[in-house]
Design a protein around this motif. Sequence first.
Motif, mmCIF file in Angstrom:
data_model
loop_
_atom_site.group_PDB
_atom_site.id
_atom_site.type_symbol
_atom_site.label_atom_id
_atom_site.label_comp_id
_atom_site.label_asym_id
_atom_site.label_seq_id
_atom_site.Cartn_x
_atom_site.Cartn_y
_atom_site.Cartn_z
ATOM 1 N N ALA A 159 -34.810 -45.418 3.985
ATOM 2 C CA ALA A 159 -35.448 -45.576 5.292
ATOM 3 C C ALA A 159 -36.764 -44.806 5.248
ATOM 4 N N THR A 160 -37.679 -45.131 6.128
ATOM 5 C CA THR A 160 -38.966 -44.436 6.191
ATOM 6 C C THR A 160 -39.065 -43.685 7.508
ATOM 7 N N VAL A 176 -33.123 -41.138 2.199
ATOM 8 C CA VAL A 176 -31.894 -41.907 2.016
ATOM 9 C C VAL A 176 -31.416 -42.409 3.383
ATOM 10 N N LYS A 177 -31.243 -43.710 3.491
ATOM 11 C CA LYS A 177 -30.808 -44.297 4.755
ATOM 12 C C LYS A 177 -29.399 -43.798 5.101
ATOM 13 N N GLY A 178 -29.280 -43.208 6.274
ATOM 14 C CA GLY A 178 -27.990 -42.682 6.713
ATOM 15 C C GLY A 178 -27.621 -41.368 6.065
ATOM 16 N N GLY A 179 -28.545 -40.776 5.279
ATOM 17 C CA GLY A 179 -28.304 -39.491 4.643
ATOM 18 C C GLY A 179 -28.391 -38.344 5.641
ATOM 19 N N LEU A 180 -28.165 -37.136 5.163
ATOM 20 C CA LEU A 180 -28.166 -35.978 6.065
ATOM 21 C C LEU A 180 -29.502 -35.820 6.779
ATOM 22 N N TYR A 181 -30.603 -35.978 6.052
ATOM 23 C CA TYR A 181 -31.905 -35.763 6.706
ATOM 24 C C TYR A 181 -32.220 -36.890 7.680
ATOM 25 N N ASP A 182 -31.880 -38.107 7.323
ATOM 26 C CA ASP A 182 -32.118 -39.244 8.211
ATOM 27 C C ASP A 182 -31.368 -39.061 9.520
ATOM 28 N N ARG A 183 -30.176 -38.503 9.456
ATOM 29 C CA ARG A 183 -29.354 -38.345 10.659
ATOM 30 C C ARG A 183 -29.650 -37.073 11.438
ATOM 31 N N TYR A 184 -29.934 -35.957 10.723
ATOM 32 C CA TYR A 184 -29.906 -34.663 11.414
ATOM 33 C C TYR A 184 -31.187 -33.836 11.312
ATOM 34 N N ARG A 185 -32.147 -34.237 10.500
ATOM 35 C CA ARG A 185 -33.436 -33.531 10.417
ATOM 36 C C ARG A 185 -33.275 -32.019 10.222
ATOM 37 N N ASN A 193 -30.720 -30.095 10.562
ATOM 38 C CA ASN A 193 -29.804 -29.341 11.420
ATOM 39 C C ASN A 193 -28.458 -30.050 11.564
ATOM 40 N N PRO A 194 -27.791 -30.362 10.443
ATOM 41 C CA PRO A 194 -26.504 -31.042 10.553
ATOM 42 C C PRO A 194 -25.413 -30.081 10.995
ATOM 43 N N PRO A 195 -24.467 -30.545 11.780
ATOM 44 C CA PRO A 195 -23.317 -29.685 12.095
ATOM 45 C C PRO A 195 -22.497 -29.483 10.828
ATOM 46 N N LEU A 196 -21.906 -28.315 10.695
ATOM 47 C CA LEU A 196 -21.114 -28.040 9.496
ATOM 48 C C LEU A 196 -19.933 -28.996 9.366
ATOM 49 N N SER A 197 -19.506 -29.547 10.475
ATOM 50 C CA SER A 197 -18.424 -30.524 10.409
ATOM 51 C C SER A 197 -18.853 -31.765 9.627
ATOM 52 N N ALA A 198 -20.143 -32.117 9.695
ATOM 53 C CA ALA A 198 -20.647 -33.264 8.945
ATOM 54 C C ALA A 198 -20.642 -32.970 7.449
ATOM 55 N N ILE A 199 -20.946 -31.727 7.075
ATOM 56 C CA ILE A 199 -20.919 -31.334 5.661
ATOM 57 C C ILE A 199 -19.475 -31.354 5.160
ATOM 58 N N ALA A 200 -18.578 -30.829 5.951
ATOM 59 C CA ALA A 200 -17.169 -30.802 5.553
ATOM 60 C C ALA A 200 -16.618 -32.211 5.391
ATOM 61 N N ALA A 201 -17.092 -33.139 6.213
ATOM 62 C CA ALA A 201 -16.618 -34.517 6.106
ATOM 63 C C ALA A 201 -17.106 -35.168 4.817
ATOM 64 N N GLU A 202 -18.337 -34.813 4.378
ATOM 65 C CA GLU A 202 -18.888 -35.398 3.156
ATOM 66 C C GLU A 202 -18.278 -34.775 1.909
ATOM 67 N N ASN A 218 -31.709 -31.468 3.241
ATOM 68 C CA ASN A 218 -32.647 -32.554 2.993
ATOM 69 C C ASN A 218 -32.225 -33.392 1.792
ATOM 70 N N ASP A 219 -30.931 -33.742 1.779
ATOM 71 C CA ASP A 219 -30.332 -34.608 0.782
ATOM 72 C C ASP A 219 -30.367 -33.959 -0.600
#
Length: 320
Positions: A27-28, A39-48, A50-59, A141-142
């Motif tokens: 994605a651009t 990366v489309k749908g990656g951590l940076y695309d979704r959260y810029r 500031n991802p919640p740690l729950s998102a990291i734990a899910a990945e 940032n991915d």
Amino acid sequence: MTIHSRISTDFAAPAVPRATLPDSQMATISLAGLAVPVVKGGLYDRYRSNPPLSAIAAEDPDIDLSWFRQIGKEKVDMGFESFSPNFYYRSRRITAVFTADLQRLQDLMPSKVLEAVHPLRIWPGRGLVALTAYAYDCCDNDSYNEIGLSVITSRPGSTGRGPFALLSQSLSSDLWGYVLQLPVNTELARVRGVVGYNLPKWRTDIRYRETEKSVIAEIFDSETSRIDVMFEGRKLGRLSNRGSLVTNSFTNLDHQGQLTTGHAISRQFGHASSSHADSVKIHLTEGGLSAYIKALKLGRLVRYEYVPLFQSALYAPRPL
């Protein structure tokens, strides 16, 4: 002093095509007024950043996130809106510290930076440089790979420039440097580093792979797509299982020419070090980064570090 047992210049450099994701997986976004692929749908695309740690734990459920729960983030203006510190949840690195020509190191540092810090002198006419290969497998940032080439310097305001200053930094796990080169293999990492951290980042293909006995980083020439530098480090045994915190700080100039400093705090898990010459092999070619390294006149290996797992928090720069 001969160094050919560790650094060779007769390495054949085959052409290897770039490894990039297809356009359908990218994605651009707009960052600092620039169109940057992510990366489309990656951590940076979704959260810029500031991802919640729950998102990291899910990945990656196997990542220990306890350390990050103790660190707060704040919104900052770095030439773009972001959050500091930037988190690196699962990373690997190898680092080799060599002696180098002191005068050459001084010539490469801006005069304004030299007013605040100086290259450490290990003995007359010889300073120190650190070459590090990083693989950031999971971060805000991915994922991306990075190669750092830095002058080891004094702390700002310190008058010590000799071996005792180096010993003091090592014992306190508070290391200072001036970054000379910092190639990365994603445009997101390049733009964030140049605009946000005032770092000399440029983009090229970097491969980080492992064999049974070693870790190998291959840096490709951005113009020819041939291997420019190959950095190989041994997988050392007897890893320390004791966690440790290390601070790495750098001094540079911002885009207005003012002195700034930034730092990263790293939580190291298993790690080991060696001073044996056969721990490291560096193969140089006719590429641009190889030529740059050759001009430093590298000498004796002072220290090699093998860190198969670490986490890090990189803080936004501030005026020095």
